[in-house]
Structures are given as structure tokens and as C-alpha cells.
Motif scaffolding. Sequence first.
Motif, PDB file in Angstrom:
ATOM      1  N   ALA B 334       0.837  -1.199   0.000  1.00 20.52           N
ATOM      2  CA  ALA B 334       0.000   0.000   0.000  1.00 20.52           C
ATOM      3  C   ALA B 334       0.876   1.256   0.000  1.00 20.52           C
ATOM      4  N   GLU B 335       1.898   1.236   0.849  1.00 16.69           N
ATOM      5  CA  GLU B 335       2.797   2.387   0.950  1.00 16.69           C
ATOM      6  C   GLU B 335       3.529   2.608  -0.378  1.00 16.69           C
ATOM      7  N   ALA B 336       3.981   1.501  -0.987  1.00 18.31           N
ATOM      8  CA  ALA B 336       4.715   1.614  -2.240  1.00 18.31           C
ATOM      9  C   ALA B 336       3.817   2.163  -3.347  1.00 18.31           C
ATOM     10  N   THR B 337       2.563   1.726  -3.327  1.00 21.41           N
ATOM     11  CA  THR B 337       1.649   2.221  -4.362  1.00 21.41           C
ATOM     12  C   THR B 337       1.325   3.688  -4.117  1.00 21.41           C
ATOM     13  N   ALA B 338       1.107   4.018  -2.851  1.00 21.64           N
ATOM     14  CA  ALA B 338       0.736   5.399  -2.542  1.00 21.64           C
ATOM     15  C   ALA B 338       1.858   6.366  -2.903  1.00 21.64           C
ATOM     16  N   GLY B 339       3.093   5.892  -2.833  1.00 23.94           N
ATOM     17  CA  GLY B 339       4.212   6.788  -3.056  1.00 23.94           C
ATOM     18  C   GLY B 339       4.672   6.847  -4.504  1.00 23.94           C
ATOM     19  N   GLU B 340       3.887   6.225  -5.371  1.00 25.15           N
ATOM     20  CA  GLU B 340       4.243   6.185  -6.797  1.00 25.15           C
ATOM     21  C   GLU B 340       4.701   7.548  -7.311  1.00 25.15           C
ATOM     22  N   ALA B 341       4.013   8.588  -6.881  1.00 27.13           N
ATOM     23  CA  ALA B 341       4.337   9.929  -7.355  1.00 27.13           C
ATOM     24  C   ALA B 341       5.739  10.349  -6.953  1.00 27.13           C
ATOM     25  N   TRP B 342       6.286   9.709  -5.923  1.00 27.84           N
ATOM     26  CA  TRP B 342       7.666  10.054  -5.533  1.00 27.84           C
ATOM     27  C   TRP B 342       8.681   9.201  -6.265  1.00 27.84           C
ATOM     28  N   TRP B 343       8.387   7.880  -6.353  1.00 28.55           N
ATOM     29  CA  TRP B 343       9.412   6.995  -6.919  1.00 28.55           C
ATOM     30  C   TRP B 343       9.604   7.261  -8.420  1.00 28.55           C
ATOM     31  N   ALA B 344       8.497   7.448  -9.113  1.00 32.61           N
ATOM     32  CA  ALA B 344       8.605   7.513 -10.574  1.00 32.61           C
ATOM     33  C   ALA B 344       9.512   8.660 -11.038  1.00 32.61           C
ATOM     34  N   PRO B 345       9.311   9.896 -10.586  1.00 31.74           N
ATOM     35  CA  PRO B 345      10.185  10.962 -11.096  1.00 31.74           C
ATOM     36  C   PRO B 345      11.642  10.792 -10.667  1.00 31.74           C
ATOM     37  N   ASP B 346      11.866  10.042  -9.576  1.00 34.09           N
ATOM     38  CA  ASP B 346      13.251   9.819  -9.140  1.00 34.09           C
ATOM     39  C   ASP B 346      13.869   8.615  -9.830  1.00 34.09           C
ATOM     40  N   PHE B 347      13.125   7.989 -10.707  1.00 39.29           N
ATOM     41  CA  PHE B 347      13.601   6.766 -11.375  1.00 39.29           C
ATOM     42  C   PHE B 347      13.955   5.680 -10.384  1.00 39.29           C
ATOM     43  N   ASN B 348      13.168   5.560  -9.334  1.00 34.65           N
ATOM     44  CA  ASN B 348      13.449   4.531  -8.338  1.00 34.65           C
ATOM     45  C   ASN B 348      12.372   3.454  -8.309  1.00 34.65           C
ATOM     46  N   ARG B 349      11.505   3.437  -9.312  1.00 36.98           N
ATOM     47  CA  ARG B 349      10.416   2.481  -9.242  1.00 36.98           C
ATOM     48  C   ARG B 349      10.932   1.056  -9.268  1.00 36.98           C
ATOM     49  N   GLY B 350      11.967   0.841 -10.067  1.00 35.65           N
ATOM     50  CA  GLY B 350      12.519  -0.517 -10.154  1.00 35.65           C
ATOM     51  C   GLY B 350      12.957  -1.014  -8.797  1.00 35.65           C
ATOM     52  N   LEU B 351      13.624  -0.143  -8.046  1.00 36.00           N
ATOM     53  CA  LEU B 351      14.107  -0.541  -6.720  1.00 36.00           C
ATOM     54  C   LEU B 351      12.940  -0.807  -5.784  1.00 36.00           C
ATOM     55  N   VAL B 352      11.909   0.040  -5.846  1.00 37.68           N
ATOM     56  CA  VAL B 352      10.771  -0.148  -4.954  1.00 37.68           C
ATOM     57  C   VAL B 352      10.073  -1.468  -5.267  1.00 37.68           C
ATOM     58  N   VAL B 353       9.977  -1.796  -6.541  1.00 40.14           N
ATOM     59  CA  VAL B 353       9.369  -3.076  -6.903  1.00 40.14           C
ATOM     60  C   VAL B 353      10.177  -4.232  -6.310  1.00 40.14           C
ATOM     61  N   GLN B 354      11.497  -4.112  -6.370  1.00 40.51           N
ATOM     62  CA  GLN B 354      12.335  -5.169  -5.802  1.00 40.51           C
ATOM     63  C   GLN B 354      12.162  -5.261  -4.296  1.00 40.51           C
ATOM     64  N   LEU B 355      11.842  -4.104  -3.685  1.00 38.34           N
ATOM     65  CA  LEU B 355      11.675  -4.066  -2.243  1.00 38.34           C
ATOM     66  C   LEU B 355      10.567  -5.015  -1.806  1.00 38.34           C
ATOM     67  N   VAL B 356       9.510  -5.050  -2.589  1.00 31.72           N
ATOM     68  CA  VAL B 356       8.384  -5.905  -2.220  1.00 31.72           C
ATOM     69  C   VAL B 356       8.792  -7.373  -2.282  1.00 31.72           C
ATOM     70  N   THR B 357       9.590  -7.727  -3.273  1.00 32.02           N
ATOM     71  CA  THR B 357      10.063  -9.115  -3.342  1.00 32.02           C
ATOM     72  C   THR B 357      11.011  -9.399  -2.183  1.00 32.02           C
ATOM     73  N   ALA B 358      11.852  -8.414  -1.896  1.00 33.24           N
ATOM     74  CA  ALA B 358      12.822  -8.622  -0.823  1.00 33.24           C
ATOM     75  C   ALA B 358      12.120  -8.777   0.514  1.00 33.24           C
ATOM     76  N   PHE B 359      10.960  -8.161   0.646  1.00 34.39           N
ATOM     77  CA  PHE B 359      10.233  -8.248   1.913  1.00 34.39           C
ATOM     78  C   PHE B 359       9.963  -9.708   2.270  1.00 34.39           C
ATOM     79  N   ARG B 360       9.539 -10.456   1.287  1.00 32.35           N
ATOM     80  CA  ARG B 360       9.240 -11.859   1.557  1.00 32.35           C
ATOM     81  C   ARG B 360      10.505 -12.611   1.956  1.00 32.35           C
ATOM     82  N   GLN B 361      11.566 -12.298   1.252  1.00 33.13           N
ATOM     83  CA  GLN B 361      12.827 -12.965   1.549  1.00 33.13           C
ATOM     84  C   GLN B 361      13.261 -12.697   2.987  1.00 33.13           C
ATOM     85  N   PHE B 362      13.190 -11.425   3.398  1.00 30.89           N
ATOM     86  CA  PHE B 362      13.644 -11.108   4.749  1.00 30.89           C
ATOM     87  C   PHE B 362      12.676 -11.635   5.800  1.00 30.89           C
TER      88      PHE B 362
END
Lengths: 481, 511
Positions: B334-362
Motif C-alpha cells: 500500500a505504501e509503495a503504491t501510494a508513493g508512486e508519485a515520488w518513486w517515478a520521477p526519481d527513477f526509483n520504481r525498479g528498486l521499490v518493486v524489488q523491495l516488495v520481493t525482498a520483503f518476503r525474503q527477509f
Amino acid sequence: MAVQAEPQYFTKARRAGRIVVDDPPKLDLDAYIANYRGRTRFDRLLLIGLSSSYLYLEALKAAISEAKQGTDVQRYENAVMYLRDIAPSDADAKPDLDWIDRTKKQVKSATDKMELELKGYKNNLIKESIRMGYDDLGHHYHRIGELSKSNKAYSQMRDFCTTNSHIVIMNMHLINVCIDQHSWFAAQNHVQRIRGQSGSQKYPEAEKNSAKLSAASGLTYMAQAKYKEAAEEFLSANPRMSQAKLDDPADEESYNEILTPNDIAVYGGLCALASMTREELQKQVLDNPGFRNYLELEPHIRRAISYFVSSKYSACLSILDSYKADYLLDIYLQRHIPQLYYDIRSKAIQQYFIPFSCVTFSALATAFNTDEPTIEFELNQMIKRGNLDARLDLVDRVLLARKVDSRSEVHAEALATAEEYERTAHLRLLRIGILNAGLEVKVPKGLGNAGSGSSQDGGRWNGGVGDLLEGQGMRSGAAFK
Amino acid sequence: MDSLLHQLLSFPPHPEPAKPLPDSEYDKHIKNLVHHINTIPASKLTSEVPGGGDLLDIIDPSKNTLPYLYTLLAHICGSPSKQKGGSTSDMFSPGSALWQKMVDFMERFDERQIRYAGTELRRLIDVTAIKAQRVSQPWAAIPPLRSAILRVDESGSTFTSSHTLFAHLCLEARAYTAALPVLDHNIFHFPPTTNKSAENHMFPFLSSYHDSSSTFITPESGLSAKLDYRDHLLYFLYGAMIYMGLKKWKRALFFLEIVIMSPVASNISKIQVDAYKKWVLVSLLYKGHPSSLPKTINQHATKQYHATCNAYDGLAEVFKDGILNEESDQRLVAEATAGEAWWAPDFNRGLVVQLVTAFRQFSVLQLGKTFAALTMADIARRTSPDPNDYAGTGDYVIHLISTGVLNATISQPSNDPASWILRFSDSTSGPLSHTEEQQHQHLEKQTRKINLLMEHIREAERKLSLNKDYISEAKKAKKTRHNDLEGGMDESQWMTHGDAYEHDEDMMADL
């Protein structure tokens, strides 16, 4: 009193997360409240009325009649209001408007009279009279529930105190008011003030009050959840109070406007159990000649501690459990019982587990009077909070001690330290290098202060080349030939 | 023409004399040569030699590096007088003969002679990079640049403007692995931009053997352009992004840390803000929890970072809480989706997407702190997006073990994935544990690395003690306490090159 359906009020309170006690407590309400004196009687009755679904009617009625004997109108109104919430049909649930009016008038005239008298004393410039005037006023405000005014009145006494005993008296009053106000930090301050004063020269007044001071100080620590300090204060309480005659208001030793010697034993015992090791318990509690006087008043606490020391944890815990309802109805203890009990229990589990390398859940559950799922949940919580250095094996249903290979542990640690050192040293070296080369981030000359720092980089940085994962095939540099 | 050729080839002597020239002689001769070449007009260098052919065909770049370089440049840029504007010959583009000559040169030039033509080499590098970009073939310039950078400075320890250029090219070409030979060398020194350093008397000759590349890569040598703070910030940020592309989180984190802890005079740079954002995300991906900022960052900068990037800090907080409280990833998503407006212009969306996968791993790793063994059903209930998907959970856990993320073993008593058992191993057992021998090797390796670092620290200390500011301060200090000081000012420790080097910590403390 017949057992009946629980009033709605308690169902709601429970849902709101407040503590509600269903079990009948061991105490006898009349005998219990007879031990206390002053405002605390009402406060305690009200608390029981609001928390015990078993005793509430009795307690609230007692609270109302208690309030009616006093002059604090607000208190009375509150108590009636609560009773109306819980049992609207009760006869006492209607406020006695006559009494309220009458008392309000009385209080007002009494207040005016005292203020006037004080003014007169002030004009006469007789210090002792002024002090007495403030003292009376403070008492009066305390009685009618104007705690902050009372506090102020007592504080103003200071300039007119001529002897040390006056100062001690003043601070004792302040401690009581602060405790009633629940401003623990201020109460602690006043305790320290009296103690500090008697530090260099011995004041008989301070000595006479030492037991009260320890009790008040312990109470404030406990209220701030500093159980170890609280335990130490209670344990060092001068035994003189243990002989106080509670029903005799003239007995100077009794402190039952705040707490009784029995309370000291319970508070001290529980805090010690929660915060001390077995050796400390033996040495500082059981072998403590001063505290023994108090412990004799509450033999079951003494038994619980001796069981704990001799590793009979389940016996210890079952004693505590059987008194839990009583403790939950104690005005000062109520908030802390869950934490204190958790601490005691987890300490017991830790101690129990020390000699083992693995224990089955079922053995643990038997040892601690509970069933397997509960103990599993409890262990899980303890491990997460870092109270237990072990791991759960859900397949074989055992608790495993962590095996430590010190040698390889040391190696791993050394490696980590070295890496960390290399990293920080390198970072600092770079920092020095950057500074020495004059490459620190600064606003280019002629631009002035760029404010947010965003414009100073000019257009050269536009957010990188692109999102790293936006396209496939970027992950491994496959594009490179 | 013959005489020209003769002059060009006059140095170094051929065949090589049995006894190498002393450094001072070498220096004198080669300076003469450089002086001489500079007077030759470019047209002469590009004209054909008698007997046909080109100068470039005759001269051997590994022996006569300087004439070759000048000729090459003359071919590429035309005359030196109109070198501005970057006008390059059309003959020079990836794949052409001239380009091949350049690549050849970069591979073969003489490391000693090239130091006398730093500016020219840099021009060649710049021109190559610009050309490759202009024809949209950035990867073509990577191998020649890489070998040029590494051959000029074998240790790779001194930063130059070419580093930034190179990293930029690699990022643009998405040639991440190709960048590693340069990036994997640790930077230790920066060529000064101010003229504060005293004359370098230790190594008067460029051609001599230098302990550290930082003594010949100086502003005067021309091997690096005049730097400003953006250069090194960008280099480390580009580098970090390259490591991120390769998922080498540890190294990426280190590079980002260099950027965010770079000293700041007043306000932080936007490059640093970008680095901070990535740093927050990468530390979650690498460690599973947010890390604290390095202590060397001053409070003012820390405040600025937090003020500009609170969306990222918030995301990190949600991530951490989710792991610690064993929650599902709903809040994070939810937080990652809500913050889309921040990640996209910073070109960090790829990292945020990976964060969700990493969450399960951790989350799975976190279980190892509390449990020694669980069934797959338990794991699915606690960590999987779909708590009833036992087979999927089993595959995921096996994937974690086989990629070396999870130190655990799995046993499969039956075909039903719900009954599979995962046993977490402790440090001394399991697939990821190290034997005593391996641990010892790691320690030895680390010792070597630290020793190397020590040498660079010594070098930095030496440079600092030659700094004019330092010397004047030291003089003052000496005056004020001349009473209790027996010797002169601190006998420079770098002179005693031995191991007796106890004061390194003090040097750190001073700054």
C-alpha cells in the motif's frame, strides 16, 4: 451479592482495552478499605467499582457514601455518574442535589474565610502565622480536590518556613499531593529534597519519616515502570512503619493516606521478583531483616519468593495467579501487573531453561501450568523481545538452546570488525582527500546562496540514465558486446 | 620529411641501451621531444610520408608513444588550433580504420611516456567518448577507455575526470559487467583542484617509479581535467547504479555512502539527495532494515536529507516494522503504491518493486531468529502472499537456499509440500557455514586489504603535511608550544616508511 449478568459497561471497557476483573478477589471490601484514610479511600473504591465486575455495586455505593462524607463535590458527581452508567436503576444513581448545593456553599465560604485569614496574616508579617495559613489552605484545597491549588499553596509555604522541621512537613505534604496528582517526577523530587537536606546533618524529622519516604519514592519509581529502583526503595524501607496502627489516626508512623505496610510488602516483593536474580532475591529480600517485618504481613509473597529462589516456579506462579485479581484492583499496581507478571514469568522460564539444551513444549507447559499453544506463543514473544536466547523447533515441538561455537564466533566477529574498520577508514580517507582537493559541495561563485541546494547543480544532473529495471536485459549487462 | 621522422623517433633511443637512462636524463630528453612536437603543425603530421603510407603505419605506439598520439590527434581533430567545438573527422567513428588505430593505441601505449602527454591523452579519451555517444554506440568506447584508465594508473586509486566519463558511458550502454574492472578498484586519492600543495620534491620526475598514482596524476599533468564536486559525486552515483544493476548491493551501498557523506560547505547537492534516496532503498534490499547514517555527516546535512526524502524514510520504517512484527506485506505494498508519485520521477520504481520481493525474503530469514525448524505450512502461514500455497512456498524456500540467501536445509518426507520441513542452520553448520580454514583465509584477505589501505593513508598523510595551510598551522603551533617541544615539528612519519606507524588514528581525529 448474587452473580448476575455482567453490565454492559464492562463489556465496552474490555473492548476499549481497559482492565476488567471478573474473578472475585480474596479481599473483603470493608476490611480492605478500613485500612486506608483520606482521599485514597475514595480513589481506591472508585477504581474497584470501575474495574471489578464482581464488586462494582458494593464499591461504587461505598465510594458515593465516602464522597458524601467529604467536601469534594466533583468526586461525588463523578461517582454518581459512573454508577448511573453501570447500574442506572440503583437508588444511589440519582445525584443528591440538595447535598451538592449545600456543600458547594460550605466549601466556598470556607475557602473565602481562609483566604481572608491568610491575607490578614500577611499584613501582620508574622511568618509562622502565614505558614500556618498556607498550610490550612493547602489542606483545605487537597480535601476539596483542587489539587493544583493545593500544590501551589504548599509550595508558597517555603518562604515562611523557619525550621527544618517545617521544610520536612511542607515537602511531605507536597509528596502526598503530587502522588494524588500522579505527577511522579515531582514527587520524586520532593523526596530527594528531604533526603538531600538530611544528608549532611541528621534531622530527626527526616529520620522519623524515612519509612514514608522510601514508600513514596518506591511508589514513584514503580509508577514510572522502573521496577528495579522501586524494589530497592521498598526493600530499604525502615521497618518502623510495619508496626503502625492503621485504625488510629493519631499514629504518626502510619502512612495509610497513601499506602499500608502490606502494600509495601506486595509492591516491594513483586518488583523484586520481576527485576532481581535468584541470588539477589535470597540476599536482598529473604535475608533482609528490615524488609522481613513487612513480608510477615503478606506471607504468601514471602512464600512466592522462596519458591522462586528454590526454583519451584510453577508453585510461585500459581500463588501469584491466585492473587492476581486482588492486585489488579489495587490503585497503583493495576497498570503494572501485566508487565510485572510477564517479567516474572519470562524470568522463571529463562531460569528453568538454563540447564537444558532442549526441552519439549509439553514439559514446559506442565512446569508452568499451561497448555502447549499458550507456551509456544509465550516463548515466541520472549524470543522476539530478546528475553530468551533459544529457538523453537515446531516440528519436534521442542525449545532448543542456541549452540555457540565460540571459536568460529570470534573469527566471524573479527572479520566483521575488520571489514567495518576498513570501510570507515576508507570513507574517512576519501573525505579527507575530497577536502584536501577542494572538492567539497559548495555553491558556485556568483550564484549566491542557492537555497534548497537543488539549483546549484545546474542542468547537468537530470536524474540518471533511466530506471534501472525499466527494461529487461539491463540486469546483466547483456547489451554489452 | 625524413628529418621530421628522424626527430620524432629520436627518443627513446632505439635499440634500447643496455643500461637504462637515469630518470633525470630521461626526463630532460622527453621534455625536449614534447616541446618539439608541439611546434610541428598538424598538417605536417597528417601528410603522407615519402614512400607512401601514413605516419601512423610507421610509428610503433608502444615505443614512440608521443609522436603517435600527436599524429592520431591530428588526424582526428584536424589542426590543434581549431580543436574547440569538438569538430572531429568523419573518418573517426566506431568501426573505421582510424578508430581501430585509436583502440590499438590505447592497448599499447607506453605507461611512462604517456605521463608527459596527459592533456593529449585526455583529449583523445574525450573525443572518443563524445563520438561514440554521438553515433549512439556508447559501448564502442568502453574497451579503449577502460584500458586507457587502467594502464595510466595501474592501481586505479586516483580519481580522474575520465572515471566519470567512463562510468557514464557504461551506464548509458548498460554494460555493467564491462565497467567492473575500473569500478572494482578502490579510489583513494583526488587530484587537488587548488594550488595549496607545496612543490613535490619526493618525485621530481614524472617518469620515475611512483609509489602512488596520486603523485603523478596532478592538475599539471593534465591526466585529469580540472574537477569540481559534481565529478566525483556523479562517478560514485553512476558506479552505485551500475552495481545496483548487477545486484551487488554491498558495493552499491558503499558507493552511495561515499556520495552522501561527501563534505558539504553549506547545502547538500541534488546529486546527494538522489543518492540518499537510493541509499535508503538499497540498505533495505541488502540488510533488510534501514541503516543509520554515517557519523561523519554533519547535523545540518542530516536534517536536509530527512527533510527532502521523508517519503523514503517512511517506506523504510514500514518495511522494518513489517519484518519485525511478522506482518504480511500488505502495508508495504500500500505504501509503495501510494508513493508512486515520488518513486517515478526519481527513477526509483525498479528498486521499490524489488523491495516488495525482498520483503518476503527477509520475512523468511527473520523466522530463523525465532525458530529452529518449521513445516512448510507454518512458513506459508507466516510469510507467503497466499497462505495456502504450500507448493509455491516450498519452491520459494528452495530458491532462497540454492541462491545462498538462506542458511538452512530442507527435508521432504513425502510428496505433500505442506509436510516439508525447513531447518535453519546455525553459523557452524548448513550450506553457508565456513570451515576454520575458510575463515582463516577470509581473515588473511581482510588483513591484506587493510594493509593496502594503510599505505594509502600514509600517502594521504604525507600529502596533508605538505599542504600549505597545514604547514603554516604547524608553524604557529610550534611557536606556541616551543617550550615543551624538544624536536622540530612532527618528524614526518611518512619518511620512516617502516611499520612504526602508530599515529594513524590521530590523523583521523584531527579532521
